[in-house]
Each structure stands twice: as structure tokens, then as C-alpha cells.
Design a protein around this motif. Structure first.
Motif, PDB file in Angstrom:
ATOM      1  N   GLY A  32       0.808  -1.207   0.000  1.00  0.00           N
ATOM      2  CA  GLY A  32       0.000   0.000   0.000  1.00  0.00           C
ATOM      3  C   GLY A  32       0.841   1.257   0.000  1.00  0.00           C
ATOM      4  N   SER A  33       0.172   2.343  -0.244  1.00  0.00           N
ATOM      5  CA  SER A  33       0.837   3.636  -0.329  1.00  0.00           C
ATOM      6  C   SER A  33      -0.104   4.682   0.248  1.00  0.00           C
ATOM      7  CB  SER A  33       1.147   3.943  -1.797  1.00  0.00           C
ATOM      8  OG  SER A  33       1.113   5.315  -2.041  1.00  0.00           O
ATOM      9  N   ASP A  36      -2.926   5.653  -2.053  1.00  0.00           N
ATOM     10  CA  ASP A  36      -3.928   4.705  -2.552  1.00  0.00           C
ATOM     11  C   ASP A  36      -5.335   5.280  -2.480  1.00  0.00           C
ATOM     12  OD1 ASP A  36      -2.024   2.910  -3.119  1.00  0.00           O
ATOM     13  OD2 ASP A  36      -2.316   1.674  -1.335  1.00  0.00           O
ATOM     14  N   ARG A  39      -6.491   6.775  -5.612  1.00  0.00           N
ATOM     15  CA  ARG A  39      -6.449   6.016  -6.861  1.00  0.00           C
ATOM     16  C   ARG A  39      -7.822   5.706  -7.439  1.00  0.00           C
ATOM     17  NH1 ARG A  39      -1.229   4.811  -7.746  1.00  0.00           N
ATOM     18  NH2 ARG A  39       0.057   4.568  -5.896  1.00  0.00           N
ATOM     19  N   LEU A  40      -8.830   5.651  -6.616  1.00  0.00           N
ATOM     20  CA  LEU A  40     -10.155   5.307  -7.146  1.00  0.00           C
ATOM     21  C   LEU A  40     -10.897   6.521  -7.683  1.00  0.00           C
ATOM     22  CD1 LEU A  40     -11.366   2.458  -4.811  1.00  0.00           C
ATOM     23  CD2 LEU A  40     -10.138   2.380  -6.962  1.00  0.00           C
ATOM     24  N   PRO A  42     -10.869   8.687 -10.716  1.00  0.00           N
ATOM     25  CA  PRO A  42     -10.236   8.629 -12.040  1.00  0.00           C
ATOM     26  C   PRO A  42      -9.493   9.900 -12.442  1.00  0.00           C
ATOM     27  CG  PRO A  42     -12.481   7.786 -12.119  1.00  0.00           C
ATOM     28  CD  PRO A  42     -12.305   8.400 -10.772  1.00  0.00           C
ATOM     29  N   ARG A  43      -9.736  11.008 -11.756  1.00  0.00           N
ATOM     30  CA  ARG A  43      -9.113  12.254 -12.217  1.00  0.00           C
ATOM     31  C   ARG A  43      -7.884  12.666 -11.385  1.00  0.00           C
ATOM     32  NH1 ARG A  43     -12.367  12.603 -16.014  1.00  0.00           N
ATOM     33  NH2 ARG A  43     -14.628  12.786 -15.822  1.00  0.00           N
ATOM     34  N   GLN A  45      -4.847  11.068 -11.131  1.00  0.00           N
ATOM     35  CA  GLN A  45      -3.545  10.512 -11.505  1.00  0.00           C
ATOM     36  C   GLN A  45      -2.424  11.547 -11.536  1.00  0.00           C
ATOM     37  OE1 GLN A  45      -2.655   7.460 -11.574  1.00  0.00           O
ATOM     38  NE2 GLN A  45      -4.693   6.641 -11.270  1.00  0.00           N
TER      39      GLN A  45
ATOM     40  N   THR B 186      -7.672  18.769 -14.105  1.00  0.00           N
ATOM     41  CA  THR B 186      -8.449  18.240 -15.222  1.00  0.00           C
ATOM     42  C   THR B 186      -9.434  19.281 -15.743  1.00  0.00           C
ATOM     43  OG1 THR B 186      -8.309  16.065 -14.241  1.00  0.00           O
ATOM     44  CG2 THR B 186      -9.968  16.361 -15.940  1.00  0.00           C
ATOM     45  N   PHE B 468      -5.606  -2.625  -3.253  1.00  0.00           N
ATOM     46  CA  PHE B 468      -5.638  -1.358  -3.984  1.00  0.00           C
ATOM     47  C   PHE B 468      -4.233  -0.848  -4.307  1.00  0.00           C
ATOM     48  CE2 PHE B 468      -9.900  -0.950  -1.881  1.00  0.00           C
ATOM     49  CZ  PHE B 468     -10.619  -1.065  -3.055  1.00  0.00           C
ATOM     50  N   GLY B 469      -3.266  -1.254  -3.491  1.00  0.00           N
ATOM     51  CA  GLY B 469      -1.921  -0.739  -3.702  1.00  0.00           C
ATOM     52  C   GLY B 469      -1.155  -1.486  -4.770  1.00  0.00           C
ATOM     53  N   LEU B 472      -4.668  -4.414  -7.871  1.00  0.00           N
ATOM     54  CA  LEU B 472      -5.570  -3.755  -8.807  1.00  0.00           C
ATOM     55  C   LEU B 472      -4.818  -3.207 -10.014  1.00  0.00           C
ATOM     56  CD1 LEU B 472      -8.579  -3.113  -8.888  1.00  0.00           C
ATOM     57  CD2 LEU B 472      -8.058  -0.907  -7.886  1.00  0.00           C
ATOM     58  N   GLU B 473      -3.786  -2.456  -9.730  1.00  0.00           N
ATOM     59  CA  GLU B 473      -3.075  -1.769 -10.799  1.00  0.00           C
ATOM     60  C   GLU B 473      -2.315  -2.728 -11.709  1.00  0.00           C
ATOM     61  OE1 GLU B 473      -0.052   1.992 -11.097  1.00  0.00           O
ATOM     62  OE2 GLU B 473      -1.424   1.866  -9.422  1.00  0.00           O
ATOM     63  N   TRP B 482     -14.705  -4.321  -6.636  1.00  0.00           N
ATOM     64  CA  TRP B 482     -14.441  -3.113  -5.871  1.00  0.00           C
ATOM     65  C   TRP B 482     -15.476  -2.078  -6.275  1.00  0.00           C
ATOM     66  CZ3 TRP B 482     -11.214  -4.214 -10.075  1.00  0.00           C
ATOM     67  CH2 TRP B 482     -11.102  -3.218 -11.060  1.00  0.00           C
ATOM     68  N   ALA B 483     -15.284  -0.858  -5.837  1.00  0.00           N
ATOM     69  CA  ALA B 483     -16.299   0.168  -6.081  1.00  0.00           C
ATOM     70  C   ALA B 483     -15.686   1.384  -6.753  1.00  0.00           C
ATOM     71  CB  ALA B 483     -16.930   0.597  -4.755  1.00  0.00           C
ATOM     72  N   TRP B 484     -16.528   2.077  -7.481  1.00  0.00           N
ATOM     73  CA  TRP B 484     -16.153   3.389  -8.009  1.00  0.00           C
ATOM     74  C   TRP B 484     -17.034   4.437  -7.349  1.00  0.00           C
ATOM     75  CZ3 TRP B 484     -11.758   3.799 -10.330  1.00  0.00           C
ATOM     76  CH2 TRP B 484     -11.288   2.821 -11.203  1.00  0.00           C
ATOM     77  N   LEU B 494     -19.713  10.556 -17.903  1.00  0.00           N
ATOM     78  CA  LEU B 494     -18.577  10.453 -18.825  1.00  0.00           C
ATOM     79  C   LEU B 494     -17.367   9.820 -18.145  1.00  0.00           C
ATOM     80  CD1 LEU B 494     -18.724  13.851 -20.746  1.00  0.00           C
ATOM     81  CD2 LEU B 494     -19.529  11.605 -21.464  1.00  0.00           C
ATOM     82  N   GLN B 495     -17.232  10.094 -16.854  1.00  0.00           N
ATOM     83  CA  GLN B 495     -16.118   9.533 -16.096  1.00  0.00           C
ATOM     84  C   GLN B 495     -16.107   8.011 -16.202  1.00  0.00           C
ATOM     85  OE1 GLN B 495     -15.230  11.357 -12.155  1.00  0.00           O
ATOM     86  NE2 GLN B 495     -15.888   9.376 -11.400  1.00  0.00           N
ATOM     87  N   ASP B 498     -14.407   6.775 -19.368  1.00  0.00           N
ATOM     88  CA  ASP B 498     -12.947   6.913 -19.367  1.00  0.00           C
ATOM     89  C   ASP B 498     -12.272   5.762 -18.620  1.00  0.00           C
ATOM     90  OD1 ASP B 498     -13.070   9.210 -20.828  1.00  0.00           O
ATOM     91  OD2 ASP B 498     -13.025  10.543 -19.093  1.00  0.00           O
ATOM     92  N   GLY B 508      -1.334   6.239 -14.675  1.00  0.00           N
ATOM     93  CA  GLY B 508      -1.929   7.396 -15.328  1.00  0.00           C
ATOM     94  C   GLY B 508      -3.296   7.085 -15.881  1.00  0.00           C
ATOM     95  N   GLY B 509      -3.640   5.816 -16.012  1.00  0.00           N
ATOM     96  CA  GLY B 509      -4.966   5.461 -16.494  1.00  0.00           C
ATOM     97  C   GLY B 509      -5.621   4.492 -15.542  1.00  0.00           C
ATOM     98  N   GLN B 510      -6.896   4.233 -15.751  1.00  0.00           N
ATOM     99  CA  GLN B 510      -7.581   3.376 -14.804  1.00  0.00           C
ATOM    100  C   GLN B 510      -8.377   2.264 -15.455  1.00  0.00           C
ATOM    101  OE1 GLN B 510      -9.158   6.539 -12.365  1.00  0.00           O
ATOM    102  NE2 GLN B 510      -7.748   5.902 -10.790  1.00  0.00           N
ATOM    103  N   TYR B 512      -8.181  -0.717 -15.311  1.00  0.00           N
ATOM    104  CA  TYR B 512      -7.591  -1.835 -14.584  1.00  0.00           C
ATOM    105  C   TYR B 512      -8.043  -3.177 -15.164  1.00  0.00           C
ATOM    106  CZ  TYR B 512      -6.618   1.736 -11.043  1.00  0.00           C
ATOM    107  OH  TYR B 512      -6.181   2.857 -10.390  1.00  0.00           O
TER     108      TYR B 512
END
Lengths: 409, 604
Positions: A32-33, A36, A39-40, A42-43, A45, B186, B468-469, B472-473, B482-484, B494-495, B498, B508-510, B512
């Protein structure tokens, strides 16, 4: 004795260094970090990338450790604070810690001196003046409020300098911990003594049973039960708000008005007691059970010793046998227990502080762990470690004061 | 004896003195932990009010505890409890993205838009109307850029009486774009030009994007903040308010108190009365849910929004007879089951069959969502049949409704999958976080569900830090969950698209899931079409164009069973209805303080 203390302090510093290394490595490799959480979203990063660089999280762990260690022992400039209040723990600096140590030392010395055998009038006079002298010195140090701070970094959670956070919370933790300790000692030790004197009586049996029940009940349950019974149902039954479920003070605390010389007014004191009672009782309940059991066992051991049998045979009064001969020796093991309790008090009562919304170090620690906020985690661990080392040394010194057979080589 | 007694009396006195002084000294509240609102500076020339505004006079605060309207009284205090404490009050620094920061911030922040708790639509706050293509506020220019125009309400002023102007928008933009400030840029980074006016602000984006709807959600007052160290000076205090309250006190670890903004410019839409009704609001921080409930029961707090465990909800609903009003709604966080299409899924499950559509459809029919909702959410809400349901219910098509719980149907799909893959048995390895009770329960339910359809199933749960650390990535899972966190409106929808960006599976992207990415086991017509849709969605602001594209995109994700939405987490709020009126819970991130200016004491 001086050489002994120096030696113990050197060992203590080595221990703390090893502790810091082990904890740091454990945090680094536990997965972990601190980022983290972001990270969920999306904007986030680009923000993650920026903070990774800013906080040095992209460096190898050993580099991060040495940067942390260097900062940890580096003083930073803090503007001195004005004002002659007796508030100690704001931006708590080294002199405030000296004041704390002076207080604790004076308190311990006072207790020790109380039980010490006075052999000459000059010694009594010297003792009384020395106690007053220590208090005056401590009070002066507090009033001067010389501020000092180390660069313990900035919290990764975003709540500012770690030094300020730790010492902001430390005062609250001490308020709770010392009150609980006082309650536990004032009730627990006489209880244990009385149980030992009245061994196998109904009172002893009841005390033992209650101690076991209290000792084996999780503090979470005790806390929630106290909330329900003394804060919720008691108000329903009496129609009067006596104790509060959560918080350290009411939100209108300041509006209650200050007393003379900026000291808390009676109304403020009442508000504090209403909030302090339940969390302090929660902690005290378990400590009390422990102290009473320990004191009972220690007292029984002493009371069955040969020298006490001799004292009885010589026809000394029972009160004198118990207070002068038995109690003094039976209190010695308690010193270790209490000193370690004080050391761990620095780390805060994690569960109790969470249940009662008490803003202490324990709660800070829990929050830091869940956020992998390692500057705060490390600072709390080091504070607890330093406390344990220091209190162990103090306990050993007190042993010598209380037990003349102990010598420091 | 007497001398000894006197000596002991002195010593006892010293002992008592020791304890009294320590107790008095420890943790006194009158120290640096308490902060108060920073003094505000005078208005600058550039933010002078138009003649018609005369803000302080027109927005004069009513006397406290006077009658505003039958049933709505001025005065009093509300105490709101939350299990989190904000690390900072500044939304633009690390930690400022915490939900609690904005929950409290709604009492003193203001921006272009806010979320209506009744309709869940975005509605204008500081501006006269939200700019759209239809009303001419958003204009797609001939060169392909998008110009957005705001008309600031004449009556809008900061709490120190300074009119809110275009300069504040400009300053907010410049502050966010400061490269040293670690905050999300953004869409702001796509602004190519700006034009501030006394009561207007216009900006042009390099290309059309519906995300403009979310910009300038909270303004920063130029006249008060300019010249300060923005990253450090506003963590423990707050700039002048544009909302109904002003920041008053932060007792660290305990509470934050806000008091009435006497210059608040908003009036009650029903009565025309000056807002807010309350004199003050206290946000008290209580980490333990059990203690939040106990404090609510003991009426030490008036409004709570506890973590929505079913036992908590039931405990609160038991208080309804005593006057508590409990609202249980589907919230913005939506849980979903998903398949990993990248190569590392094989490290978790070397017999993974995720590449097979029939297998995925079989899984979709295996999942009994009704049972999940009953067991995990005590049947308080309906299962989720699409992600648009969480962001724009009005255009949702329930794309996953085609996958009912059907054991026989699932077995048929699994048999077809076996035939296509040339295997005798199917294996599924499920991974999610082990320290989330609901997810652990979910994994236990899956054991029976997959057992019923004859699929070999294994749970491999991990601590959230590891999951998550790392997991996932790196795509190190087979079947995951998991959840958004969603947000309402077109930008929120729109999110979601993406998330499946085929070019962004790595840092940099998600994406996953790695569906349609270069290392994916599935790159087909559907993923290619979806990528086209996603690009088109990010290049338009016309609802007539966006809506059908979003529906088509969601249908592709559903038909291809890339993910399986399960349910939206509950959000709960409870208020003592016999104490506080005007409260309405908002299931979005705006939460229950979205209309805090409308709250009033019933019991005055």
C-alpha cells in the motif's frame, strides 16, 4: 548512579534507533501507499504523480529512511510564544517536556519522601524545601513557555506538521490518562490492600470476582456500556444531563467564561468533568482491576514473610505493621507496573479515545495507520518508545529509593 | 508525632498540588489547536460592486431568534456528527479531497453549481443560470473550441461584503493552475483564454467537453487570499465565506463550528426570508459508529450520517417512534464485479476463462443480486442494473437487466464455454478486499452461487492496502470486485467511460480491467466501437449527441459482460425531526449538508 543512568540512556538511544528502523521497514513492506486513497478517483492521476515526487515516495526505502531520520532529529525555528498562562501543551517544546518531567519527578519524589523514614529534623526540613523548590522551578519553566520543535515532517493526510499534531494531542491524552491513572491508583491499591488484609472474606471474594469480570471485558464493551448507562439512561431516568457520550468539552466551552488569571472557570471545570468522567472510568476500570489484583498478591506475599512474623511477635501494633512494614515493600512491584502504564499512556488509549471521540494521540495514531501516514506513525511509535525507555529508567531509580537493598553498579 | 504529622501534611499537600497542576495543565483547550477565522482584508478596486448591488444593506441579517415564518424560526444551533475529521479546510491541497471537507465546506463555500437533493440535477448557485448550448451559455466556436459564459448573480457577495466578481473566477483558475499546487487540473488545463468582468466570467476550452459543467465548483476570494501562501495558510482557517455560514472555530479532534453569515445573499425560495435560519452549526467528529449512534440517542447530536451498516440502519429506524427521521438511499459508490483481461490474470488463475463471452454471461446469470442486496443491505434498496443508474437515472436503460438470476441458463452458457475452450471444468478465483465486511459476505455468497452452477470457485481475498496498492493496478486478479465513486450529471457519467480507455491501462490510467488494451486477451469489434464512442463523448457538449452515445456504450459493456454492476452502497442520514427542520438527505457526494442554509430549529 550517574554512570548507570548515562549507560541506560545510551542503551535507550540505540534501542530507539533500532525501533525506528524496524518500524520504518515494516511500514514500507506492508504494502500500500499513502496515495492509494486517491487512486479510485479517475481524475487524480496527475496529483498522485506530483505528490509521489514531492513526498519522496519514488526513492528507495533506505533513502526515505535516512531523510526521515535526519529530519526527525533536526530542530526547526519556531517563534517563541508570549503569555503567562499555565497551559503547557500547545506547541509543546522541549522545555515543556522538562516541565512535565519535573512535575512527574516532583510527584514521584513527593510520594517517595512520604514513605521514607525521617531520621533527623534537618533532613525533614531539607526535604520539604526541596519539594517546594522543584515545584517553583517547574512552574517557572511552564510560565516561560520556551518553544522548541523538531522537523518531524508533514502529515501525508494533509493535516499539517506532525510535531504540532502529536503535541497538540499529547495534552489531551495526558489529561485522560492521568485522570484514569489517579482513579485506578486511588481505588485499586487500597482495594488490593484491603483484600489482602481480609483474605478469603466475602469482600475479598467479591473483589476478586469483579476484578476478573472487569479485566476480561473488552474495553470497547465497557466504554459503550458506560455511555448507555451513565450518559443515555441516567439522563432519561433523572432528566438531568450529567455525563456526555462523546467529546472533551462542549462546543460552548469558551462561552462559559474563564476564571481568575485565565484559569478555567467553575462552569468550564464542570463541563470538563462531565466529558472526562466516562472515558477515564473506562480506562480506570481495567487498570483498577489489574492494580488491585497485583497489589493483593504483592501484599499477601509480604505479609507471609519472616520479618513481618517477627514484627508481629515483637508486639508491634497491627496498623504499624501494615503501613510501615508491609505496605512499603508491597508497593515496590507496583512501581514497575505504573511506570510502564505511564509510558504507554503517551501512545494514547487507542480504543477509548475512538469510542469517546477524545482527541488524543491514540486516535491520531489510528488515523495515521489507516492512511499509511508514516511521518505520523513513526513519530507516535518513537514517542511511545522513548516513553518506555525513560520510564523504565525512572522505575529502576525509584526501586533504589524504595528498596535500600538495590545498588547501581 | 506532631512533627511527623505536620511533615506529612506538607507532603500530602505537595502530592495534591502535583496532581492538580498536571490535570489543569494537560490538554487545556485554550491553545494553538484552536483556530479562528482569519481576519479579512478590504475589497480591492477591481471587485467593486455595481451600483445596483448595495450588498450589505440588502442582505442585512435578521435578528436572531425572531420569527421568520410559522414553523421556521431564526436562531439556535444544530450539531452534526461525522466519523471523519477533515485534515485540512482547503479543498485544493492534499487531503482536501476528503468527503468531510466538502461536507463542512458547503456551509461556507459557493460556486457555479450545486446538486439539488430532490432531483439530483445540477442547479445554479452563484450564477443566474447554468450555461448550456440551448441557452447560449456554452458556444461551440467555428474553430472547434468551446466558450462558456457565466453571469454572476448581482446579489452574490462574500461574507465581508465584497461582491463576488469575475476576478474571483480568474483568481481561482490561476490558483488551481499553479504548477506547485498538488490538485487536479483536469479540464482547467484545457482552458485557452479567460475574460473576467465585474459580474461576468467567460473562458474558452480547447475542445468541447461536457466536463465544463463541473468547473468552478468552489470559488476563492481574490481580495482575501491573494498574497498569502495558499498551500499552507488556509489549512486551519477559512477565507471569507460565500455560503450561509462563516468559519468560527476548529477544536482539533473535537469539532468545527460555523456561525451565521450575516451577509449571505440567498433567500428562502418559499418564504422569501433571509437565509440561513440557524445561528450556528457544530460538526462534531466521532470515529466510532457505535458512539455516533449513542450520541444521537442521547440527543447530544442532532444530525448524523453514519456508515450504513444494516445493523446501524435498524438501530436508527428503531428511533423513528421517538421522532427520528431516517433516510436510507442508494449512494454514489457503486460496487461491481469485473473480469481481468490482461496477462497477469493467469498468475492468479492459470485456468482463467475470462476471454470467453459465454463464460462471462454464465457468471452474470450465476449472480443472484436480489440475494446479495437482501443479505448485505437488508433489502433496503434495489440491485443495480447499470452504471448510468447511479449518475443519470433519467437516461438509464438497465442494460444488465438481461442477466437475471438463472441457474439453468448459467449452466447452459458454461457448457457452451467449455465446448469452445475445450476444457472439462471451469475455474474461477475471486479477489477483493478482506477488511470490508460487505465484500467478505459477498465472497461467502459466491461460494454457494458458483457451487450451484458447477464451477470450481475459490476466494482469495486480500487486505485493502495490498489489493488497492498492488493487485488492482497490476491486473493480478481473475474475477475482482471493488467500487467506483460516481458523481451526478453528464460529467459524472462520462467519467465511467474513461475507465475503459484502451490507451490507459498503466500508470496514469484506470482501465484496470485491461479490456481492449494492447495487452488484452479481448480486442474485438465491440472494444473498438467502444473506444470510438468514448472519444466522441469527450468531444461534444450537446445532450442530444451525448445521451444516445452513452446508452450505446453502456450497452456494449453490458452485452460483453466486461463488468457486472451489483449495487450502490447505501447512504444513511438521521435527524431528530422534532428538533431540526428542513433537512433532506442527498445521496450524492453533496450529502446531507447540501441545503444547510434551509435548516431550522423546530423546538425554539
Amino acid at each position: 548512579m550517574f554512570a548507570y543512568i548515562i549507560r541506560r540512556l545510551v542503551y535507550g538511544i540505540v534501542t530507539l534507533f533500532a525501533l525506528s528502523l524496524v518500524v520504518f521497514v515494516l511500514i514500507q513492506f506492508s504494502g500500500g501507499s499513502p496515495l492509494d486513497r486517491l487512486r479510485l478517483n479517475p481524475r487524480m492521476q496527475p496529483v498522485i504523480a506530483q505528490l509521489t515526487e514531492q513526498w519522496g515516495l519514488d526513492r528507495p526505502w533506505y533513502e526515505q529512511y535516512f531523510v526521515w531520520l535526519k529530519n526527525f532529529i533536526t530542530p526547526i525555528d519556531v517563534a517563541p510564544q508570549e503569555g503567562l498562562t499555565i497551559v503547557m501543551f500547545g506547541k509543546l517544546g522541549i522545555w515543556s517536556w522538562v516541565a512535565v518531567a519535573a512535575f512527574l519527578g516532583a510527584a514521584a519524589y513527593t510520594v517517595g519522601a512520604f514513605f521514607a523514614t525521617a531520621k533527623a529534623n534537618w533532613w525533614r526540613t531539607f526535604r520539604a524545601f526541596s519539594i517546594i523548590g522543584v515545584w517553583v522551578a517547574a512552574f517557572w519553566i511552564i510560565k516561560s513557555r520556551i518553544v522548541f520543535a523538531l522537523n518531524w515532517g508533514t502529515s501525508f493526510r494533509g493535516d499539517g506538521p506532525v510535531w504540532d499534531n502529536i503535541f497538540g494531542a499529547a495534552g489531551n491524552t495526558f489529561r485522560l490518562g492521568l485522570t484514569a491513572l489517579a482513579i485506578a491508583l486511588i481505588i485499586g491499591i487500597p482495594l488490593g490492600i484491603y483484600q489482602a488484609i481480609r483474605q478469603y472474606s466475602f469482600f475479598d471474594q467479591m473483589g476478586t470476582m469483579l476484578s476478573f469480570i472487569t479485566f476480561s471485558t473488552p474495553i470497547f464493551i465497557i466504554g459503550v456500556m458506560l455511555q448507555l448507562i451513565l450518559a443515555f439512561y441516567l439522563e432519561r431516568w433523572t432528566g438531568v444531563k450529567i455525563f456526555y457520550v462523546v467529546g472533551m468539552t462542549g462546543s460552548g466551552y469558551e462561552e462559559l467564561g474563564r476564571g481568575l488569571f485565565g484559569l478555567p472557570s467553575l462552569a468550564q471545570l464542570g463541563d470538563v468533568i462531565q466529558h472526562l468522567t466516562l472515558p477515564a472510568l473506562s480506562i480506570a476500570a481495567i487498570s483498577m482491576a489489574g492494580y488491585s489484583r497485583f497489589q493483593r498478591a504483592s501484599m499477601l506475599e509480604v505479609m507471609h514473610s519472616d520479618y513481618l512474623r517477627t514484627a508481629k511477635a515483637k508486639g508491634l501494633p497491627r496498623r504499624s505493621i501494615i503501613v510501615k512494614h508491609a505496605l512499603r515493600n508491597a508497593l515496590i512491584p507496583i512501581v514497575t507496573l505504573v511506570s510502564l502504564d505511564i509510558a504507554f499512556m503517551i501512545g494514547g488509549a487507542i480504543i477509548t479515545e475512538s469510542i469517546f471521540g477524545w482527541p488524543g494521540v491514540g486516535r491520531l495514531y489510528i488515523g495515521a495507520i489507516s492512511a499509511i501516514d508514516y511521518p505520523t506513525i513513526m513519530a507516535v511509535v518513537m514517542a511511545i518508545g522513548a516513553g518506555v525507555v525513560l520510564m523504565n529508567i525512572i522505575a529502576d531509580i525509584l526501586y533504589g529509593v524504595l528498596d535500600p537493598r538495590v545498588r547501581y553498579d | 508525632m506532631n512533627r511527623l504529622w505536620r511533615s506529612r501534611k506538607v507532603l500530602w499537600l505537595a502530592v495534591l498540588l502535583a496532581f492538580a497542576m498536571i490535570a489543569a495543565a494537560c490538554g487545556d483547550s485554550d491553545d494553538s489547536a484552536e483556530t479562528t477565522a482569519a481576519p479579512t482584508t478590504a475589497a480591492t478596486e477591481t471587485t467593486a460592486a455595481p451600483e445596483t448591488t448595495a450588498a450589505p444593506e440588502t442582505t442585512a441579517a435578521p435578528e436572531t431568534t425572531t420569527t421568520a415564518d410559522p414553523g421556521k424560526q431564526y436562531g439556535g444551533e444544530a450539531v452534526v456528527a461525522d466519523d471523519q475529521e477533515p485534515p485540512t479546510l482547503n479543498w485544493a491541497v492534499p487531503g482536501g479531497d476528503n468527503a468531510i471537507v466538502s461536507l463542512i465546506g458547503q456551509s461556507y463555500w459557493a460556486g457555479v453549481q450545486e446538486i439539488d437533493g430532490f432531483t439530483l440535477d445540477l442547479i445554479p448557485e452563484l450564477v443566474t443560470e447554468l450555461p448550456t448550448v440551448a441557452n447560449g451559455g456554452a458556444v461551440v466556436n467555428e474553430d472547434g473550441t468551446l466558450t462558456v459564459n457565466y453571469q454572476i448573480k448581482d446579489e452574490a457577495v462574500w461574507s465581508d461584503g465584497t461582491p463576488i466578481s469575475g476576478d474571483d473566477f480568474q483568481f481561482t483558475y490561476e490558483t488551481i493552475m499553479d504548477p506547485d499546487l498538488a490538485t487536479t487540473k483536469t479540464t482547467y488545463e484545457d482552458i485557452v483564454s479567460t475574460e473576467p468582468g465585474p459580474k461576468t466570467f467567460s473562458y474558452t476550452l480547447a475542445q468541447p467537453t461536457a466536463l465544463y459543467e463541473l468547473l468552478f465548483g468552489s470559488l476563492i476570494p481574490k481580495h482575501a487570499v491573494e498574497g498569502s501562501d495558499f498551500a499552507t495558510d488556509w489549512n486551519e482557517t477559512m477565507w471569507p465565506s460565500a455560503g450561509p455560514f462563516v468559519f468560527d472555530t476548529w477544536q482539533k479532534g473535537e469539532f468545527i463550528k460555523v456561525v451565521r453569515n450575516d451577509n449571505y445573499w440567498k433567500t428562502d425560495a418559499e418564504t422569501g426570508d433571509q437565509l440561513p435560519y440557524l445561528d450556528s452549526v457544530v460538526f462534531r467528529f466521532i470515529p466510532e459508529t457505535e458512539s455516533i449512534i449513542n450520541a444521537f440517542k442521547a440527543r447530544e447530536v442532532d444530525v448524523i450520517q453514519p456508515p450504513p451498516a444494516t445493523e446501524t440502519i435498524e438501530a436508527l429506524q428503531a428511533l423513528e417512534a421517538e421522532g427520528a427521521v431516517v433516510e436510507v438511499l442508494s449512494g454514489p459508490v457503486w460496487e461491481h464485479l469485473n473480469f481481468q483481461f490482461g496477462p497477469r490474470r493467469l498468475e492468479r488463475n492459470e485456468l482463467s476463462s475470462n476471454e470467453n463471452l459465454n463464460y462471462r454471461k454464465g457468471v452474470a446469470h450465476t449472480i443472484n443480486k436480489d440475494l446479495i442486496v437482501d443479505e448485505i443491505l437488508a433489502g433496503q434498496v434495489e440491485p443495480l442494473d447499470g452504471f448510468l443508474n447511479t449518475t443519470q437515472p433519467s437516461i438509464a436503460t438497465d442494460a444488465w437487466a438481461q442477466y437475471d438470476y438463472n441457474v439453468e441458463g448459467a449452466i447452459e452458457y458454461f457448457e457452451a464455454a467449455k465446448a469452445e475452450l475445450g476444457v472439462d471444468e471451469l475455474y474461477t478465483v475471486f479477489s477483493t478486499t478482506s477488511n470490508n465486511d460487505a465484500r467478505v459476505k459477498l465472497s461467502e455468497l459466491f461460494v454457494n452461487m458458483f457451487g450451484d452452477v458447477g464451477v470450481n470457485y475459490e476466494n482469495q481475498l486480500e487486505d485493502s492496502q495490498l489489493f488497492f496498492g498492488e493487485t488492482l493496478e497490476t491486473g493480478l486478479w481473475d474475477l475482482g470486485e471493488w467500487a467506483w465513486l460516481g458523481s451526478p450529471g453528464t460529467p459524472g457519467s462520462l467519467q465511467n467511460y474513461d475507465l475503459f480507455d484502451d490507451l490507459n491501462p498503466d500508470e496514469g490510467g484506470q482501465n484496470y480491467y485491461r479490456w481492449g488494451t494492447s495487452d488484452s486477451v479481448v480486442i474485438d469489434e465491440s472494444s473498438v466501437r467502444f473506444a470510438e464512442i468514448r472519444d466522441a463523448l469527450n468531444a461534444s457538449v450537446d445532450p442530444d449527441v451525448l445521451t444516445p452515445l452513452m446508452q450505446e456504450g453502456e450497452q456494449i459493456i453490458a452485452d460483453q459482460v466486461v463488468i457486472i454492476p451489483l449495487y450502490a452502497r447505501l447512504v444513511t442520514a438521521a435527524v431528530w425531526g422534532d428538533e431540526i427542520g428542513g433537512h433532506k438527505h442527498n445521496p450524492t457526494q453533496a450529502a446531507h449538508t447540501w441545503n444547510i442554509e434551509d435548516w431550522y430549529r423546530v423546538d425554539l
